[in-house]
Write a protein that holds these residues in place. Structure first.
Motif, short mmCIF file in Angstrom:
data_model
loop_
_atom_site.label_atom_id
_atom_site.label_comp_id
_atom_site.label_asym_id
_atom_site.label_seq_id
_atom_site.Cartn_x
_atom_site.Cartn_y
_atom_site.Cartn_z
N ILE A 32 0.89 -1.16 0.00
CA ILE A 32 0.00 0.00 0.00
C ILE A 32 0.92 1.20 0.00
O ILE A 32 1.67 1.43 0.96
CB ILE A 32 -0.92 0.02 1.23
N ALA A 37 -4.89 6.22 -0.51
CA ALA A 37 -6.15 6.08 0.21
C ALA A 37 -6.38 4.61 0.56
O ALA A 37 -6.07 3.72 -0.24
CB ALA A 37 -7.29 6.63 -0.63
N ILE A 38 -6.91 4.37 1.72
CA ILE A 38 -7.21 3.01 2.16
C ILE A 38 -8.62 2.64 1.72
O ILE A 38 -9.58 3.32 2.09
CB ILE A 38 -7.10 2.88 3.69
N ASP A 39 -8.72 1.59 0.93
CA ASP A 39 -10.01 1.10 0.44
C ASP A 39 -10.46 -0.03 1.38
O ASP A 39 -10.01 -1.17 1.25
CB ASP A 39 -9.88 0.60 -1.00
N GLU A 40 -11.31 0.29 2.33
CA GLU A 40 -11.72 -0.69 3.34
C GLU A 40 -12.41 -1.89 2.71
O GLU A 40 -12.16 -3.03 3.11
CB GLU A 40 -12.64 -0.03 4.36
N ALA A 41 -13.27 -1.65 1.74
CA ALA A 41 -14.01 -2.75 1.12
C ALA A 41 -13.07 -3.69 0.39
O ALA A 41 -13.20 -4.92 0.50
CB ALA A 41 -15.07 -2.19 0.15
N ALA A 42 -12.11 -3.14 -0.35
CA ALA A 42 -11.16 -3.97 -1.09
C ALA A 42 -10.28 -4.78 -0.13
O ALA A 42 -10.00 -5.96 -0.38
CB ALA A 42 -10.30 -3.11 -2.01
N GLU A 45 -12.27 -7.67 1.40
CA GLU A 45 -12.43 -8.77 0.45
C GLU A 45 -11.14 -9.55 0.28
O GLU A 45 -11.13 -10.79 0.24
CB GLU A 45 -12.91 -8.23 -0.90
N ARG A 51 -16.00 -5.64 7.12
CA ARG A 51 -15.51 -4.26 7.22
C ARG A 51 -15.18 -3.89 8.67
O ARG A 51 -14.25 -3.10 8.91
CB ARG A 51 -16.58 -3.30 6.68
N ARG A 55 -11.82 -1.95 10.08
CA ARG A 55 -11.87 -0.65 10.76
C ARG A 55 -11.17 -0.70 12.11
O ARG A 55 -10.45 0.24 12.48
CB ARG A 55 -13.33 -0.20 10.92
N SER A 69 -6.13 9.22 9.63
CA SER A 69 -7.52 9.45 9.24
C SER A 69 -7.84 10.93 9.29
O SER A 69 -7.40 11.65 10.20
CB SER A 69 -8.47 8.69 10.17
N GLY A 74 -11.34 10.39 4.77
CA GLY A 74 -11.02 8.98 4.79
C GLY A 74 -9.69 8.70 5.46
O GLY A 74 -9.10 9.56 6.12
#
Length: 221
Positions: A32, A37-42, A45, A51, A55, A69, A74
């Motif tokens: 990363i 930016a941190i893509d929480e959903a990605a 998965e 999620r 978090r 943050s 975000g």
């Protein structure tokens, strides 16, 4: 070429721990990218969790200066701040020799056997053939094993945190660094000092290793 062994850290005891370990290593290895930016959903998965554990992990990683943050914007990976090299090295050069001495004095037979096996495996590795990712995985593996062998969980947590920050700097410049053979050789020497119950040798090897790391980075900045 010897493959990088799996880390022998204890298995995560919760989904949040699993998410923390996975995201932490992505950040440390710069998988990363800094300031990304941190893509929480990605991430959820990719790791195979929900999620909420992601978090929770990100909150913990923020205290370790790996993410930041911003309200309504975000969460982002922190930048790699080269001005922190001196501060991080100042802490490591004091704590790592102490941890190495403790490991040589207090590690049990099983831990010393694992460390000796790690030294033997690393000694047969051709450092110049290692990819950037393989070299960094070896570095993480060696240091985390030594911190754990010191037998003080608070010292281990502190050293892992600061070694993670140093590793991000290492990753940024690793393609410009030379003397990988010396870096790997220092690891072997340090591991064997611990496995052989040589506290003074382990302490000095750890001090030299941290000092040489800072000098090598400064030479290419």
């Amino acid at each position: 070429m010897t493959a990088v062994p799996e880390d022998l850290e204890p298995a995560p005891t919760s989904l949040a721990e699993r998410a923390y370990a996975a995201i932490r290593d992505r950040l440390v290895m710069l998988d990363i990218a800094p300031m990304a930016a941190i893509d929480e959903a990605a991430l959820a998965e990719a790791i195979g969790v929900g999620r909420t554990p992601v978090r929770e992990a990100l909150k913990r990683l923020e205290t370790e200066r790996l993410v930041v943050s911003y309200p309504r914007r975000g969460t982002f990976a922190t930048s790699v701040d080269l001005t922190e090299l001196a501060y991080v090295s100042e802490i490591r050069v004091r704590l790592e020799p102490w941890a190495a001495r403790r490991a040589a004095e207090h590690a049990g037979e099983a831990a010393r056997a694992q460390i000796g096996e790690l030294a033997d495996a690393l000694a047969t590795t051709e450092a110049h053939r290692l990819s950037r990712h393989e070299l960094m995985r070896w570095d993480l593996r060696v240091h985390r094993a030594l911190y754990r062998a010191a037998g003080n969980p608070h010292l281990e947590d502190t050293l892992v945190r600061y070694h993670n920050l140093a590793t991000r700097i290492f990753c940024l410049f690793v393609d410009r660094l030379a003397h990988f053979d010396r870096h790997v050789g220092e690891h072997v020497h340090l591991l064997r000092a611990v496995a052989d119950r040589d506290p003074s040798g382990a302490e000095q090897a750890a001090r030299d290793h941290v000092t040489h790391f800072e000098k090598a980075i400064r030479a290419v900045i």
